[in-house]
Scaffold this motif. Structure first.
Motif, PDB file in Angstrom:
ATOM      1  N   ASN A 158       0.822  -1.211   0.000  1.00  0.00           N
ATOM      2  CA  ASN A 158       0.000   0.000   0.000  1.00  0.00           C
ATOM      3  C   ASN A 158       0.853   1.258   0.000  1.00  0.00           C
ATOM      4  N   LEU A 159       1.956   1.226   0.734  1.00  0.00           N
ATOM      5  CA  LEU A 159       2.875   2.362   0.730  1.00  0.00           C
ATOM      6  C   LEU A 159       3.325   2.668  -0.694  1.00  0.00           C
ATOM      7  N   MET A 160       3.763   1.645  -1.412  1.00  0.00           N
ATOM      8  CA  MET A 160       4.266   1.858  -2.772  1.00  0.00           C
ATOM      9  C   MET A 160       3.148   2.220  -3.750  1.00  0.00           C
ATOM     10  N   ALA A 161       1.960   1.670  -3.515  1.00  0.00           N
ATOM     11  CA  ALA A 161       0.847   1.942  -4.426  1.00  0.00           C
ATOM     12  C   ALA A 161       0.268   3.340  -4.223  1.00  0.00           C
ATOM     13  N   ASN A 162       0.261   3.813  -2.982  1.00  0.00           N
ATOM     14  CA  ASN A 162      -0.409   5.075  -2.666  1.00  0.00           C
ATOM     15  C   ASN A 162       0.503   6.290  -2.705  1.00  0.00           C
ATOM     16  N   CYS A 163       1.810   6.075  -2.726  1.00  0.00           N
ATOM     17  CA  CYS A 163       2.760   7.190  -2.746  1.00  0.00           C
ATOM     18  C   CYS A 163       3.312   7.370  -4.162  1.00  0.00           C
ATOM     19  N   LEU A 200       1.241  -3.529  -8.168  1.00  0.00           N
ATOM     20  CA  LEU A 200       1.207  -3.572  -6.711  1.00  0.00           C
ATOM     21  C   LEU A 200      -0.187  -3.920  -6.206  1.00  0.00           C
ATOM     22  N   LEU A 201      -1.192  -3.311  -6.810  1.00  0.00           N
ATOM     23  CA  LEU A 201      -2.569  -3.559  -6.386  1.00  0.00           C
ATOM     24  C   LEU A 201      -2.981  -5.001  -6.659  1.00  0.00           C
ATOM     25  N   GLN A 202      -2.513  -5.557  -7.762  1.00  0.00           N
ATOM     26  CA  GLN A 202      -2.861  -6.940  -8.096  1.00  0.00           C
ATOM     27  C   GLN A 202      -2.291  -7.919  -7.072  1.00  0.00           C
ATOM     28  N   VAL A 203      -1.046  -7.711  -6.680  1.00  0.00           N
ATOM     29  CA  VAL A 203      -0.437  -8.612  -5.699  1.00  0.00           C
ATOM     30  C   VAL A 203      -1.071  -8.414  -4.329  1.00  0.00           C
ATOM     31  N   ASN A 204      -1.413  -7.188  -4.004  1.00  0.00           N
ATOM     32  CA  ASN A 204      -2.092  -6.946  -2.727  1.00  0.00           C
ATOM     33  C   ASN A 204      -3.451  -7.640  -2.702  1.00  0.00           C
ATOM     34  N   GLU A 205      -4.128  -7.644  -3.834  1.00  0.00           N
ATOM     35  CA  GLU A 205      -5.408  -8.345  -3.926  1.00  0.00           C
ATOM     36  C   GLU A 205      -5.214  -9.849  -3.746  1.00  0.00           C
ATOM     37  N   LYS A 207      -2.546 -18.506 -11.243  1.00  0.00           N
ATOM     38  CA  LYS A 207      -2.770 -17.122 -11.670  1.00  0.00           C
ATOM     39  C   LYS A 207      -2.084 -16.146 -10.718  1.00  0.00           C
ATOM     40  N   TYR A 208      -2.159 -16.450  -9.431  1.00  0.00           N
ATOM     41  CA  TYR A 208      -1.545 -15.571  -8.435  1.00  0.00           C
ATOM     42  C   TYR A 208      -0.026 -15.542  -8.597  1.00  0.00           C
ATOM     43  N   LEU A 209       0.551 -16.698  -8.889  1.00  0.00           N
ATOM     44  CA  LEU A 209       2.005 -16.767  -9.042  1.00  0.00           C
ATOM     45  C   LEU A 209       2.488 -15.916 -10.217  1.00  0.00           C
ATOM     46  N   VAL A 210       1.690 -15.861 -11.265  1.00  0.00           N
ATOM     47  CA  VAL A 210       2.044 -15.025 -12.419  1.00  0.00           C
ATOM     48  C   VAL A 210       2.105 -13.559 -12.005  1.00  0.00           C
ATOM     49  N   LYS A 211       1.129 -13.123 -11.210  1.00  0.00           N
ATOM     50  CA  LYS A 211       1.094 -11.728 -10.770  1.00  0.00           C
ATOM     51  C   LYS A 211       2.250 -11.415  -9.823  1.00  0.00           C
ATOM     52  N   ILE A 212       2.551 -12.352  -8.936  1.00  0.00           N
ATOM     53  CA  ILE A 212       3.663 -12.150  -8.000  1.00  0.00           C
ATOM     54  C   ILE A 212       4.988 -12.074  -8.755  1.00  0.00           C
ATOM     55  N   LYS A 213       5.167 -12.984  -9.698  1.00  0.00           N
ATOM     56  CA  LYS A 213       6.399 -12.985 -10.485  1.00  0.00           C
ATOM     57  C   LYS A 213       6.515 -11.703 -11.302  1.00  0.00           C
ATOM     58  N   ASP A 214       5.410 -11.241 -11.843  1.00  0.00           N
ATOM     59  CA  ASP A 214       5.399 -10.025 -12.652  1.00  0.00           C
ATOM     60  C   ASP A 214       5.856  -8.818 -11.829  1.00  0.00           C
ATOM     61  N   LEU A 215       5.372  -8.725 -10.597  1.00  0.00           N
ATOM     62  CA  LEU A 215       5.796  -7.628  -9.727  1.00  0.00           C
ATOM     63  C   LEU A 215       7.274  -7.758  -9.371  1.00  0.00           C
ATOM     64  N   GLY A 216       7.693  -8.965  -9.051  1.00  0.00           N
ATOM     65  CA  GLY A 216       9.098  -9.181  -8.711  1.00  0.00           C
ATOM     66  C   GLY A 216      10.027  -8.793  -9.842  1.00  0.00           C
ATOM     67  N   ARG A 217       9.652  -9.155 -11.071  1.00  0.00           N
ATOM     68  CA  ARG A 217      10.485  -8.823 -12.227  1.00  0.00           C
ATOM     69  C   ARG A 217      10.559  -7.312 -12.428  1.00  0.00           C
ATOM     70  N   ALA A 218       9.447  -6.625 -12.171  1.00  0.00           N
ATOM     71  CA  ALA A 218       9.431  -5.168 -12.333  1.00  0.00           C
ATOM     72  C   ALA A 218      10.336  -4.474 -11.320  1.00  0.00           C
TER      73      ALA A 218
END
Length: 233
Positions: free
Chosen positions: A65-70, A82-87, A107-118
């Motif tokens: 939330n810190l990273m998503a809201n700031c 960020l919002l997808q992984v938080n969800e 499906k969740y692992l794809v979103k987590i990996k996507d955030l990690g890669r970013a």
């Protein structure tokens, strides 16, 4: 608010995703803003962070939330990732029986990996996350895999299975407490009951996570009191 705090307040608001998320002023102590960075950061987090004052005290949803809201973090990662992984975290933590389907987990692992890669260019240690998500995905494709998957991080090598279970249950308890405090009550009763049942099934977990169990019992009592008050209104 004193004159010294006003410029800090204005700067915080100027960098807050106000149209999408609330500002949690109660999380922080304003006169500490010039001296304690986490007092500033906590404004961008969900409620219930007031007594926390160091990185290791915040759970993953607080940091997401810190990273998503700031707005500061928009230069490093897309807010949507960020919002997808938080969800994902919220869905898994709120699951009444503490399981998710194999299909959903993939499906969740794809979103987590996507955030990690970013985030890898800014946090090189996250490179390991891609390896671990791929390994877990292969495990899920194994014919021996059960249809229901526990919402624990135990499949990752980052921590032992026992530590992962304790960590997951502690995170889940804090999340459920936060939901109650913020009056997010849909499905809360069932999620709390499922967690209490799981903890009480193990004497070892009851002994180690007694504080978490007490918090869950407190939520149950508050919910029962609320239901009684509503019934007789």
């Amino acid at each position: 608010m004193c004159a010294n705090c006003v410029p800090w307040r204005d700067e915080i608001l100027a960098n807050h995703r106000l149209e999408e998320a609330p500002v949690h002023w109660n999380n922080c102590i304003p006169h500490l803003w010039p001296y304690e960075k986490w007092e500033v950061a906590k404004v961008y987090m969900p409620g219930g962070q007031r007594i926390k004052c160091s990185f290791d005290k915040f759970d993953i949803t607080a940091l997401l939330n810190l990273m998503a809201n700031c707005n500061h973090f928009r230069a490093f990662v897309e807010t949507q990732k960020l919002l997808q992984v938080n969800e994902v975290r919220n869905i898994a933590t709120h699951a009444p029986d503490m399981t998710v389907s194999e299909e959903d987990l993939k499906k969740y692992l794809v979103k987590i990996k996507d955030l990690g890669r970013a985030l890898e260019p800014h946090a090189p240690r996250l490179r390991r996350l891609s390896t671990e998500t791929d390994r877990l995905r292969k495990m899920l494709d194994s014919p021996e895999q059960e249809s229901g998957v526990r919402c624990f991080a135990a499949s990752f090598d980052v921590m032992s299975e026992w530590d992962a279970e304790r960590f997951s249950l502690t995170e889940r308890t804090e999340f459920l407490l936060q939901c109650y405090q913020e009056e997010q009550l849909d499905g809360l009763k069932e999620a709390v009951q499922g967690t209490v049942k799981y903890l009480e099934h193990s004497e070892k977990l009851k002994a180690i996570l007694g504080r978490e169990l007490s918090k869950l019992h407190w939520i149950q009592k508050q919910r029962e009191r609320l239901e009684q008050d509503t019934k007789y209104q």
